[in-house]
Design a protein around this motif. Sequence first.
Motif, PDB file in Angstrom:
ATOM      1  N   LEU A 183       0.721  -1.092   0.049  1.00 53.20           N
ATOM      2  CA  LEU A 183       0.016   0.026   0.089  1.00 53.20           C
ATOM      3  C   LEU A 183       0.776   1.281  -0.056  1.00 53.20           C
ATOM      4  CD1 LEU A 183      -2.486  -1.136   2.512  1.00 53.20           C
ATOM      5  CD2 LEU A 183      -3.129  -0.671   0.216  1.00 53.20           C
TER       6      LEU A 183
ATOM      7  N   ARG B  75      -5.171  -5.767  -0.241  1.00 51.74           N
ATOM      8  CA  ARG B  75      -4.934  -4.658  -0.704  1.00 51.74           C
ATOM      9  C   ARG B  75      -6.469  -4.119  -1.540  1.00 51.74           C
ATOM     10  NH1 ARG B  75      -1.398  -0.787  -3.727  1.00 51.74           N
ATOM     11  NH2 ARG B  75      -2.232  -0.712  -5.696  1.00 51.74           N
TER      12      ARG B  75
ATOM     13  N   GLN C 244      -0.132   4.379  -1.829  1.00 54.11           N
ATOM     14  CA  GLN C 244      -1.334   5.161  -1.557  1.00 54.11           C
ATOM     15  C   GLN C 244      -0.787   5.949  -0.568  1.00 54.11           C
ATOM     16  OE1 GLN C 244      -4.049   4.540  -3.153  1.00 54.11           O
ATOM     17  NE2 GLN C 244      -2.816   2.929  -4.389  1.00 54.11           N
TER      18      GLN C 244
ATOM     19  N   LYS D  54     -12.259   2.046   0.349  1.00 52.06           N
ATOM     20  CA  LYS D  54     -11.737   3.454   0.415  1.00 52.06           C
ATOM     21  C   LYS D  54     -12.593   4.307  -0.704  1.00 52.06           C
ATOM     22  CE  LYS D  54      -7.485   6.265  -0.172  1.00 52.06           C
ATOM     23  NZ  LYS D  54      -7.651   6.605  -1.677  1.00 52.06           N
ATOM     24  N   ASN D  55     -12.538   3.614  -1.874  1.00 61.54           N
ATOM     25  CA  ASN D  55     -13.019   4.185  -3.039  1.00 61.54           C
ATOM     26  C   ASN D  55     -14.404   4.289  -3.284  1.00 61.54           C
ATOM     27  OD1 ASN D  55     -10.400   5.112  -3.715  1.00 61.54           O
ATOM     28  ND2 ASN D  55     -10.042   3.184  -4.827  1.00 61.54           N
TER      29      ASN D  55
ATOM     30  N   LEU E 159      -8.849  -0.875  -0.912  1.00 70.42           N
ATOM     31  CA  LEU E 159      -8.983   0.190  -1.944  1.00 70.42           C
ATOM     32  C   LEU E 159     -10.494   0.252  -2.311  1.00 70.42           C
ATOM     33  CD1 LEU E 159      -5.875  -0.283  -4.094  1.00 70.42           C
ATOM     34  CD2 LEU E 159      -6.250   1.289  -2.272  1.00 70.42           C
TER      35      LEU E 159
END
Length: 338
Positions: free
Chosen positions: A188, A300, A191, A307-308, A304
């Motif tokens: 990560l 991962r 990021q 998060k998105n 993500l």
Amino acid sequence: RETPLDEKVKVHRLIEYKRSSSLKRLFTWLLFWFQSWYYIFLKYRKSKLYFVSNPPLNTFSANWTKREFAFLIYDIYPDALVKNGIISEKSWLFKRWMKVNQKVYKKGRRLFTLSQGMKKAMNLAEADKDKMEVVPVWTNNVFFKAIEKKDNAFIKQEQLENKFIISYSGNLGKTHPVDKLMDLAEHLVDQKDICELIIGEGDRKKQLLERQAHLKLPNLKILDFQPTALFPHVLAAADIGVVTLEANAADLSVPSKTYNLMSAGKPILSIAKDSSELAQIVSNNAIGNNFDEGDIEGMRNFILSLKNDKKRYEEICQNALNTSLKYSPENAKRMILK
């Protein structure tokens, strides 16, 4: 922890549990056991007893008493010691301990444990199964709750504003797959707005600190356990909480942090066997995702995706809060020796 005891309850504080190394663990287990003899066999020699499996030597005290008692099994010993490579299944100690366990289960008036998997792993005699009750661990939706990041004292302390936080807080022992958390941080590192926290103590901490010093991962912080008063803020700071369970202990325990993360309304990234009770809780209640410890890329992608995808993230948070209501402090009343 957060709930005041009735004023009639007397508390005698014995040796504090030290978990920073296997040697310190063993020392505090032994010292606590010896200290407890005074209260069990002298000061309160006419009282009913309520034993807990941690520290594990309590089972021998239960075996020696002739009084009425209940026994609560949080972790199954000596099985856990065998799974962790501390003693051998062929050793005299293991065989003797197993015999003592069966005697204690037979003598106990009531027996409690935390999951159906743990009950099965105990290999109870048919005559003792009726006295065993499965009562899940509970959490507290008042003490552990969502706290806005702008009001979070821990986030301010660690300067984590504007970060998407992946957090593990707990034991950093030899058998815990905490090195996989380091691998995850490496995956990560591109990021910039993600930060991973590893909070705790144990045999592996020195190794983790050395690896961090070598890799110099800017997105990883390794911290000591935080004060109890700050713990609700630590838990609430996480955007995703990590719970690990070593493969050898799949049926021997359910980490209590699982339930606390639910109360704070946090998605859970669990690292455990799919057959474990932990994995089943996470999957059946749609409160996160479970992964094999080698599936770093899957972890991962999960992080993500949450998060998105704000809508999916909020759905899982709500599922966690709803699920926490199944594990209220009312469960504690089911564990009383009446």
